[in-house]
Design a protein around this motif. Structure first.
Motif, mmCIF file in Angstrom:
data_model
loop_
_atom_site.group_PDB
_atom_site.id
_atom_site.type_symbol
_atom_site.label_atom_id
_atom_site.label_comp_id
_atom_site.label_asym_id
_atom_site.label_seq_id
_atom_site.Cartn_x
_atom_site.Cartn_y
_atom_site.Cartn_z
ATOM 1 N N UNK A 146 0.860 -1.144 0.036
ATOM 2 C CA UNK A 146 -0.161 -0.071 -0.005
ATOM 3 C C UNK A 146 1.041 1.455 0.052
ATOM 4 N N UNK A 147 2.054 1.253 0.927
ATOM 5 C CA UNK A 147 2.727 2.489 0.918
ATOM 6 C C UNK A 147 3.484 2.504 -0.445
ATOM 7 N N UNK A 148 4.231 1.520 -0.765
ATOM 8 C CA UNK A 148 4.978 1.519 -2.191
ATOM 9 C C UNK A 148 3.955 1.847 -3.312
ATOM 10 N N UNK A 149 3.097 1.351 -3.598
ATOM 11 C CA UNK A 149 2.206 1.374 -4.481
ATOM 12 C C UNK A 149 1.518 2.703 -4.596
ATOM 13 N N UNK A 150 1.240 3.361 -3.329
ATOM 14 C CA UNK A 150 0.652 4.768 -3.366
ATOM 15 C C UNK A 150 1.635 5.652 -3.487
ATOM 16 N N UNK A 151 2.896 5.764 -3.322
ATOM 17 C CA UNK A 151 3.799 6.514 -3.694
ATOM 18 C C UNK A 151 3.921 6.242 -5.069
ATOM 19 N N UNK A 152 4.329 5.363 -5.725
ATOM 20 C CA UNK A 152 4.456 5.111 -6.938
ATOM 21 C C UNK A 152 3.522 5.711 -7.873
ATOM 22 N N UNK A 153 1.949 5.202 -7.642
ATOM 23 C CA UNK A 153 1.377 5.715 -8.450
ATOM 24 C C UNK A 153 0.791 7.216 -8.381
ATOM 25 N N UNK A 154 0.881 7.625 -7.344
ATOM 26 C CA UNK A 154 0.539 9.140 -7.133
ATOM 27 C C UNK A 154 1.593 10.059 -7.597
ATOM 28 N N UNK A 155 3.049 9.628 -7.589
ATOM 29 C CA UNK A 155 3.876 10.519 -8.143
ATOM 30 C C UNK A 155 4.139 10.409 -9.527
ATOM 31 N N UNK A 166 6.938 19.577 -4.930
ATOM 32 C CA UNK A 166 7.042 20.723 -4.008
ATOM 33 C C UNK A 166 7.371 19.997 -2.519
ATOM 34 N N UNK A 167 7.707 20.693 -1.551
ATOM 35 C CA UNK A 167 7.768 20.443 -0.283
ATOM 36 C C UNK A 167 6.328 19.989 0.205
ATOM 37 N N UNK A 168 5.397 20.843 -0.012
ATOM 38 C CA UNK A 168 4.161 20.536 0.418
ATOM 39 C C UNK A 168 3.588 19.374 -0.299
ATOM 40 N N UNK A 169 3.524 19.019 -1.564
ATOM 41 C CA UNK A 169 3.429 17.775 -2.404
ATOM 42 C C UNK A 169 3.907 16.535 -1.382
ATOM 43 N N UNK A 170 5.391 16.650 -1.328
ATOM 44 C CA UNK A 170 6.014 15.685 -0.607
ATOM 45 C C UNK A 170 5.168 15.341 0.758
ATOM 46 N N UNK A 171 4.791 16.371 1.653
ATOM 47 C CA UNK A 171 4.528 16.025 2.958
ATOM 48 C C UNK A 171 3.197 15.464 2.801
ATOM 49 N N UNK A 172 2.234 15.863 1.839
ATOM 50 C CA UNK A 172 0.907 15.359 1.713
ATOM 51 C C UNK A 172 1.170 13.915 1.168
ATOM 52 N N UNK A 173 1.994 13.645 0.344
ATOM 53 C CA UNK A 173 2.072 11.974 0.093
ATOM 54 C C UNK A 173 2.463 11.274 1.336
ATOM 55 N N UNK A 174 3.532 11.878 2.264
ATOM 56 C CA UNK A 174 3.951 11.475 3.212
ATOM 57 C C UNK A 174 2.829 11.256 4.445
ATOM 58 N N UNK A 175 2.180 12.214 4.546
ATOM 59 C CA UNK A 175 1.003 12.047 5.359
ATOM 60 C C UNK A 175 -0.114 11.115 5.302
ATOM 61 N N UNK A 176 -0.393 10.985 3.754
ATOM 62 C CA UNK A 176 -1.396 10.057 3.354
ATOM 63 C C UNK A 176 -0.880 8.654 3.677
ATOM 64 N N UNK A 177 0.522 8.647 3.275
ATOM 65 C CA UNK A 177 1.057 7.156 3.469
ATOM 66 C C UNK A 177 0.548 6.721 5.326
ATOM 67 N N UNK A 178 1.261 7.721 6.029
ATOM 68 C CA UNK A 178 1.317 7.464 7.522
ATOM 69 C C UNK A 178 -0.258 7.233 7.793
ATOM 70 N N UNK A 179 -0.983 8.117 7.516
ATOM 71 C CA UNK A 179 -2.554 8.198 7.946
ATOM 72 C C UNK A 179 -3.229 6.786 7.414
ATOM 73 N N UNK A 180 -2.734 6.241 6.398
ATOM 74 C CA UNK A 180 -3.287 4.820 5.929
ATOM 75 C C UNK A 180 -3.049 3.846 6.852
ATOM 76 N N UNK A 181 -1.811 3.852 7.448
ATOM 77 C CA UNK A 181 -1.269 2.670 8.289
ATOM 78 C C UNK A 181 -1.194 2.904 9.803
ATOM 79 N N UNK A 182 -1.415 3.963 10.241
ATOM 80 C CA UNK A 182 -1.436 4.264 11.568
ATOM 81 C C UNK A 182 -2.718 3.619 12.390
ATOM 82 N N UNK A 183 -2.349 3.320 13.628
ATOM 83 C CA UNK A 183 -3.778 2.977 14.353
ATOM 84 C C UNK A 183 -4.274 4.388 14.828
ATOM 85 N N UNK A 184 -5.397 4.218 15.055
ATOM 86 C CA UNK A 184 -6.071 5.573 15.845
ATOM 87 C C UNK A 184 -5.355 6.055 17.002
ATOM 88 N N UNK A 185 -5.017 7.276 16.943
ATOM 89 C CA UNK A 185 -4.325 7.474 18.416
ATOM 90 C C UNK A 185 -5.456 7.855 19.702
#
Length: 185
Positions: A146-155, A166-185
């Motif tokens: 999910x992480x690898x495919x999400x990054x590859x396909x999005x970019x 951009x830094x903003x796009x990088x941060x968004x992709x990063x946050x989306x990956x983490x949000x998709x795999x993180x347990x609820x805090x």
């Protein structure tokens, strides 16, 4: 010469699939067809070498920079950053990885063997994060994919639209990956 042949084969596979003949690959590499056969017995051997080479490149890009002294969540964040860098700044290798993932040219077990060090790395890290309650429960192969495919396909699509990373796009992709795999805090 071997690297030139592997690079040419990779480019031809992405552009033409298995329809790329050995003579066309030799021409793309700028070598005589006979020289190509001096290095690779046949197209199957050449394709296996492309997979092995790409597996080593992916491992170098995604695993070699790991710092085991960091906490596991920081290591995952760094892995995602390395994944973004690999896809964005290594377009040819990222396209080849995408192509060979979607159109496997070898038996599944051989394809998996080419990428097992990278897969084993992320699976181990994700298991550790699951044990720590940081990543959702589930198959670590699916989560890593999910992480690898999400990054590859999005970019890939952003690049095709002519967008700049951009830094903003990088941060968004990063946050989306983490949000998709993180347990609820």
């Amino acid at each position: 010469m071997r690297e030139k042949i592997l690079d040419a084969t990779a480019a031809m596979l992405v552009a033409h699939g298995t329809q790329a003949s050995m003579s066309k690959i030799a021409k793309q590499a700028g070598v005589a067809t006979g020289s190509l056969y001096n290095h690779f017995e046949n197209k199957d051997v050449l394709i296996r070498a492309v997979y092995e080479e790409l597996g080593a490149i992916v491992e170098q890009a995604l695993v070699a920079g790991d710092d085991p002294s960091l906490p596991a969540p920081e290591r995952l964040k760094a892995y995602i950053d390395r994944q973004i860098d690999f896809v964005w700044y290594n377009e040819n290798h990222a396209d080849l990885h995408e192509y060979l993932s979607n159109v496997p040219l070898l038996p599944r077990d051989e394809v998996l063997d080419s990428f097992n060090r990278t897969s084993d790395f992320i699976a181990g890290l994700l298991r550790q994060l699951q044990d720590e309650g940081w990543v959702i429960a589930g198959d670590v192969g699916v989560i890593g994919g999910y992480i690898g495919g999400g990054v590859r396909n999005t970019l890939k699509w952003q690049r095709s639209l002519g967008v700049t990373l951009t830094d903003e796009m990088r941060e968004l992709v990063h946050r989306l990956c983490l949000h998709g795999v993180r347990t609820e805090a």
